[in-house]
Each structure stands twice: as C-alpha cells, then as structure tokens.
Design a protein around this motif. Structure first.
Motif, mmCIF file in Angstrom:
data_model
loop_
_atom_site.group_PDB
_atom_site.id
_atom_site.type_symbol
_atom_site.label_atom_id
_atom_site.label_comp_id
_atom_site.label_asym_id
_atom_site.label_seq_id
_atom_site.Cartn_x
_atom_site.Cartn_y
_atom_site.Cartn_z
ATOM 1 N N GLY A 131 0.776 -1.235 0.000
ATOM 2 C CA GLY A 131 0.000 0.000 0.000
ATOM 3 C C GLY A 131 0.802 1.276 0.000
ATOM 4 O O GLY A 131 0.229 2.360 -0.150
ATOM 5 N N LYS A 162 -5.093 -1.492 -2.016
ATOM 6 C CA LYS A 162 -6.442 -1.707 -1.513
ATOM 7 C C LYS A 162 -7.399 -1.791 -2.700
ATOM 8 O O LYS A 162 -7.431 -0.909 -3.549
ATOM 9 C CB LYS A 162 -6.886 -0.550 -0.610
ATOM 10 C CG LYS A 162 -6.115 -0.440 0.701
ATOM 11 C CD LYS A 162 -6.642 0.711 1.537
ATOM 12 C CE LYS A 162 -5.888 0.823 2.866
ATOM 13 N NZ LYS A 162 -6.382 1.944 3.690
ATOM 14 N N TYR A 163 -8.127 -2.872 -2.774
ATOM 15 C CA TYR A 163 -9.167 -2.985 -3.797
ATOM 16 C C TYR A 163 -10.080 -4.145 -3.432
ATOM 17 O O TYR A 163 -9.716 -5.023 -2.644
ATOM 18 C CB TYR A 163 -8.574 -3.157 -5.191
ATOM 19 C CG TYR A 163 -8.078 -4.547 -5.521
ATOM 20 C CD1 TYR A 163 -8.727 -5.330 -6.467
ATOM 21 C CD2 TYR A 163 -6.937 -5.073 -4.915
ATOM 22 C CE1 TYR A 163 -8.272 -6.598 -6.787
ATOM 23 C CE2 TYR A 163 -6.466 -6.334 -5.235
ATOM 24 C CZ TYR A 163 -7.137 -7.096 -6.170
ATOM 25 O OH TYR A 163 -6.685 -8.347 -6.490
#
Length: 315
Positions: A131, A162-163
């Motif tokens: 990240g 982040k997904y």
C-alpha cells in the motif's frame, strides 16, 4: 531467431524467496502458481531465444513480509543469490537489486551495498509495497539516493494496495490489476514530482506502459476538473518521452502501435518475463516481435539490443 537480444525483464526465485512464497502465499503469490526455477532455466531460455544478456530481478509480490526484520533479511537473501549468479555468469547475467521497502535506512544501506560490493545493474521497485506507493513522500530519501547514483530502476506491478477482490472475481491479478497498478503508480509519481525532482533516475515502465498509452491524452484534462493541479503534475507526455519502456507480455497487435506514437524509440527495451512466461511462449512472443511489420529493422535492432547496450553503458 534473427536478432540477438538483451533482456531487461527476466525473473529469478532464490531459495529464500521460494520459501516466502510457500509460507505466506501457499505458492500462489498474486494468484499465480510459483513456477519451477533454477538459474539453468534462465540460461536455457536465453539460448533458445538468442538472448546474450539477461538482467534478472524478483517478481511480484516482491519481498515485504509485513514485518521489518524479516523483510530486511529477505532483501539480503534475494540480492546475495542474484549477485552470486552474476559472479558465476558475468557475461550473461546482471541483476536488479530489491530494496526492503518501505524501510528507509535499510533501503539506503542496501543501495550502497548493491552498487559498491555486489555490482548490481540497478534496482527493481514494486508499484506499491503493501500500500505504500512510489510517489509517497516517505520514500523521498530513497529516491534521492537513487538519483545521486544515476540508477536504473525498473518498476514491477504488484497487487493494488487496496481494492475489492470481488470485482475481478476469478480473473487472476496479473491479467487486469497489474496493468491498473502500473498506471496508477506512474500517475502517483507524476503528481508527486518524482520524474522532475529526480531526473537522473532511469525508470523502466513495464508491459509497454500498461494502460498509460491509452489514457495519456486524458491526463491533462484533470486540470479542468481540479485547477489546483500544476502543469508538471499532469505532464504525462513528458514522462512518456523521457522514460524507458519494456515490451514484456503480449504487446501485439494492440499495445505496441499505440505506445510507439508516444515514446522515444531509443528507449524501448526487450523483455521476456521468464519464468512466469513459460519458455515456449517466450519464444513465440519473441518471434512475433521479430516478424512484425509494425517495426522497421532499425527499430527492432534498437529494441532488442542497442538501447539496452547504451543504457548499460557498454558502448
């Protein structure tokens, strides 16, 4: 094969990295089965594809274990392994050292060791390290050091920080998310002035620029929606002209023609992506590049060897 080649995007798996992939990812890092590997595979692929010299590096998910000490230890192990291969095969193998991102002091020490004692060709940086993206000001001391050393730095895509994995469903991360994360990272670097503030780093953007060639003409429009953005923060065309691009993966028939309209032909680099791309496909993709009518013989010679030769200061 009609063209001899220098490969700037070939991977290796050290014993420690194999163990990391096994214990933390059950041999499915970023959803990809860990391939069988020894340095003999690299050399065999080189022989079959007429590659004179390969610059090997660690692939995704790279080496951040989630804990500082073990990340630093793994960085040392993978770099020591690659340096040993270079010592064994100095005329055939170079390597890009891995940094224990996002740990600053350890990364700075690794840069010095890699360049002064291990004779690394350059460095490989993941698009994000759990990240932390490459434009993050946290990493500025590392960029400053790389800039001072006029370093070669190859970016390599990682799974996004982040997904929602449900969106991609069963489509493996490298197929879609790698392209998006490469694009996201370069724009993150652009907005944070990395290319302007550190002009002596030779960045290599992988996979024919991912989605960048497609959206390059849209980036400047961001100022219409956000007038606070400066001209420098949206000048992706300057990045496309000034940085290097490798051609790993399936770049024909769609990607490469679009990329050629935007980049300096003297900054195209051949790339096999072995062993994650199996040897038979490495051969097939190389044959497509050799035979395509999209490139002239002169441009092919540049892409396969001359540009890399110049980047490595071998002329």
């Amino acid at each position: 094969m009609n063209y001899s080649k220098i490969d700037f995007h070939a991977h290796y798996l050290s014993p420690g990295y194999k163990h990391f992939l096994k214990t933390q990812f059950n041999d499915m890092g970023d959803g990809v089965k860990t391939p069988e590997y020894s340095i003999d595979l690299t050399l065999e692929t080189m022989d079959k594809t007429n590659i004179d010299y390969s610059v090997i590096s660690i692939s995704s998910p790279h080496i951040n274990t989630g804990e500082m000490n073990s990340t630093i230890e793994l960085a040392a192990e993978v770099n020591n392994y690659a340096a040993e291969q270079q010592r064994k095969y100095p005329k055939q193998i170079g390597f890009l050292a891995s940094l224990p991102l996002p740990h600053i002091e350890a990364s700075l020490a690794t840069i010095e060791l890699a360049l002064t004692e291990q004779h690394a060709t350059g460095f490989t940086l993941p698009t994000n390290s759990r990240g932390v993206y490459l434009g993050d000001p946290l990493l500025d001391p590392i960029m400053e050091s790389l800039n001072e050393h006029h370093a070669i730095v190859a970016l390599h895509p990682n799974e996004p920080g982040k997904y929602d994995t449900k969106i991609a469903g069963q489509i493996p991360t490298p197929i879609m998310e790698f392209f998006f994360d490469t694009t996201r990272t370069v724009l993150n670097m652009l907005q944070n002035g990395i290319f302007v503030r550190y002009p002596h780093i030779n960045f290599i953007i992988p996979h024919a620029g991912a989605v960048l060639p497609i959206i390059a003409s849209r980036v400047k429009l961001a100022q219409v929606l956000n007038p606070d953005l400066t001209d420098e923060q949206v000048d992706i065309m300057a990045v496309m002209r000034s940085q290097y691009f490798d051609v790993a993966g399936i770049v024909l028939p769609q990607q490469l023609p679009v990329l050629l309209d935007l980049v300096d032909q003297d900054k195209l680099l051949y790339a096999s992506d072995t062993p994650y791309t199996p040897t038979k496909f490495v051969i097939s993709l190389a044959e497509q590049l050799e035979q395509t009518g999209i490139l002239s013989d002169a441009v092919k010679q540049k892409m396969f060897k001359t540009n890399a030769y110049r980047l490595l200061n071998l002329e």
